[in-house]
Design a protein around this motif. Structure first.
Motif, mmCIF file in Angstrom:
data_model
loop_
_atom_site.group_PDB
_atom_site.id
_atom_site.type_symbol
_atom_site.label_atom_id
_atom_site.label_comp_id
_atom_site.label_asym_id
_atom_site.label_seq_id
_atom_site.Cartn_x
_atom_site.Cartn_y
_atom_site.Cartn_z
ATOM 1 N N GLY A 89 0.826 -1.185 0.000
ATOM 2 C CA GLY A 89 0.000 0.000 0.000
ATOM 3 C C GLY A 89 0.870 1.247 0.000
ATOM 4 N N LEU A 107 -3.018 7.528 -8.404
ATOM 5 C CA LEU A 107 -4.423 7.137 -8.408
ATOM 6 C C LEU A 107 -4.999 7.000 -9.815
ATOM 7 C CD1 LEU A 107 -5.740 9.367 -5.491
ATOM 8 C CD2 LEU A 107 -5.464 6.888 -5.461
ATOM 9 N N LYS A 108 -4.655 7.925 -10.714
ATOM 10 C CA LYS A 108 -5.320 7.985 -12.017
ATOM 11 C C LYS A 108 -4.538 7.335 -13.147
ATOM 12 C CE LYS A 108 -7.753 12.257 -10.789
ATOM 13 N NZ LYS A 108 -7.978 13.684 -11.154
ATOM 14 N N ARG A 111 -3.295 3.724 -11.178
ATOM 15 C CA ARG A 111 -4.568 3.180 -10.720
ATOM 16 C C ARG A 111 -4.410 2.186 -9.572
ATOM 17 N NH1 ARG A 111 -7.788 2.381 -16.528
ATOM 18 N NH2 ARG A 111 -7.477 4.515 -17.252
ATOM 19 N N LEU A 112 -3.496 2.530 -8.661
ATOM 20 C CA LEU A 112 -3.366 1.719 -7.461
ATOM 21 C C LEU A 112 -4.590 1.951 -6.572
ATOM 22 C CD1 LEU A 112 0.415 2.185 -6.628
ATOM 23 C CD2 LEU A 112 -0.684 0.314 -7.858
ATOM 24 N N THR A 113 -5.002 0.917 -5.875
ATOM 25 C CA THR A 113 -6.224 1.010 -5.069
ATOM 26 C C THR A 113 -5.955 1.150 -3.582
ATOM 27 O OG1 THR A 113 -6.356 -1.419 -5.053
ATOM 28 C CG2 THR A 113 -7.600 -0.246 -6.763
ATOM 29 N N ASP A 114 -4.858 0.568 -3.102
ATOM 30 C CA ASP A 114 -4.538 0.663 -1.679
ATOM 31 C C ASP A 114 -3.690 1.903 -1.440
ATOM 32 O OD1 ASP A 114 -4.118 0.279 0.986
ATOM 33 O OD2 ASP A 114 -2.911 -1.547 0.780
ATOM 34 N N ARG A 116 -3.538 5.714 0.560
ATOM 35 C CA ARG A 116 -4.037 6.674 1.550
ATOM 36 C C ARG A 116 -3.388 8.021 1.262
ATOM 37 N NH1 ARG A 116 -3.512 4.766 7.559
ATOM 38 N NH2 ARG A 116 -1.293 5.066 7.079
#
Length: 386
Positions: A89, A107-108, A111-114, A116
């Motif tokens: 993460g 993020l875009k 495109r990692l999901t974990d 913060r």
């Protein structure tokens, strides 16, 4: 207000590209390796000289690797993000424009999901106590567009499991970097060295090198980002064999800047010069009612890219568009007078001024600039602006 009698000898206070080193002129580039392949023996030797002098000047640990890479600090950060992220993460710290950019890319684009994100408005730092050092960390050391820098790296655990990826472009060569708390450090020549654009530097720790060899990214890797070959670190990149063709004029200019930095007292001398510049500007801020630092906490104020907020009640009462217009007018008057170039704040930051105080700037020029700032402010047609 009376026009000041003393003018800065060098009116270049831009936060990037920054002022050339004192005494610089084009003749310093006469020994540039031009019209030849950068992969020829002399070309590689000059690139390796930049690497070796940079390592020594920054007191980089012997087991770290350092490379010249394409696309300035931006390219160096992107290489790190695309090559290293994925296995864990990610915690992203964002308190100014460039931190926001790295957050958006993670993020875009990747495109990692974990992921913060820990954000703070311009002028402040996020809550560093919330960071989990067993996750990968991505952050700027010095917020070039906010004037806010990290006061230390005590919040990064020495026994961390994640990688600490640090964009240090307006900190390197002007601030002491805690190498034991970092794993990837990036910067560019055109900041504290006053070098020319388009080239970045990428430093990786042994832990980051292991990640390169053990992790295969889930996305296609552009050629410019490839740091491994056959599953191993491509050692040639860290010996001056750049991925793409560098400008040997820029390389020569970097060598000249590094030699000057050595003559100026090495890293200690560069830090002292930058802090002296900041002190001169801070003394003016202290006695000037219409201006203040954008960075609220003195402990986290940058002494390189110094961002200033206009706090005059008349200015504060204006809408955002009018404030931006006032700052542009202020900067235009100073440029037309030939005393300060490119000191309007970054377009993404609150309306204000940004003055580079890195080591290539002379303290006498900062001192000479301050009365001109008062002159420009006093000359504004406030009624018309309102």
């Amino acid at each position: 207000m009376t026009t000041p009698a003393v003018r800065p000898a060098n009116p270049c206070f831009s936060s990037g590209p920054c002022a050339k080193r004192p005494g610089w002129n084009l003749s310093e580039l006469n020994d540039a390796f031009l019209g030849r392949s950068h992969r020829a023996k002399t070309g590689k030797a000059k690139l390796k000289e930049v690497i070796d002098r940079s390592r020594a000047l920054l007191r980089m640990p012997a087991d770290w690797r350092l490379a010249v890479v394409p696309a300035s600090d931006t390219g160096a950060v992107e290489m790190a993000l695309w090559s290293l992220l994925g296995p864990r993460g990610v915690d992203v710290l964002s308190w100014e424009n460039f931190g926001e950019t790295w957050e958006a890319d993670i993020l875009k684009q990747l495109r990692l999901t974990d992921v913060r994100t820990f954000r703070a408005p311009y002028g402040s730092l996020p809550d560093l106590t919330q960071v989990d050092c067993d996750r990968d960390l991505v952050f700027t050391w010095n917020g070039t567009t906010s004037g806010v820098c990290l006061p230390d790296a005590d919040w990064i655990r020495p026994d961390r499991a994640g990688l600490a990826i640090c964009d240090a472009t307006s900190a390197a060569y002007a601030m002491e970097l805690p190498w034991d708390r970092l794993d990837v450090v990036t910067w560019s020549w055109q900041k504290a060295l006053g070098g020319e654009a388009a080239h970045g530097m990428l430093a990786i720790s042994p832990r980051a090198a292991r990640r390169l060899e053990q992790h295969k990214p889930a996305w296609p890797m552009p050629k410019l980002f490839r740091l491994t070959s056959g599953g191993k670190v491509n050692e040639g990149i860290f010996q001056g064999e750049t991925i793409n063709t560098p400008s040997m004029l820029c390389v020569e200019d970097a060598i000249d800047s590094l030699k000057w930095a050595e003559r100026a007292g090495g890293l200690d001398g560069l830090v002292a010069r930058s802090k002296a510049n900041f002190a001169a500007l801070a003394a003016w801020v202290e006695r000037t009612p219409w201006i203040d630092f954008l960075a609220r906490d003195p402990a986290s104020r940058s002494w390189t890219s110094v961002c200033l907020a206009i706090v005059d009640p008349w200015f504060a009462a204006q809408p955002d568009a009018a404030q931006q217009a006032v700052v542009k007018d202020l900067a235009r008057r100073l440029e037309q007078a030939g005393v300060a170039y490119d000191i309007a704040g970054h377009r993404a930051a609150p309306a204000g001024l940004r003055i580079w105080c890195g080591a290539t700037v002379e303290t006498a020029d900062v001192e000479a600039l301050c009365p001109w700032l008062d002159w420009a402010w006093a000359s504004l047609p406030r009624a018309a602006a309102a």
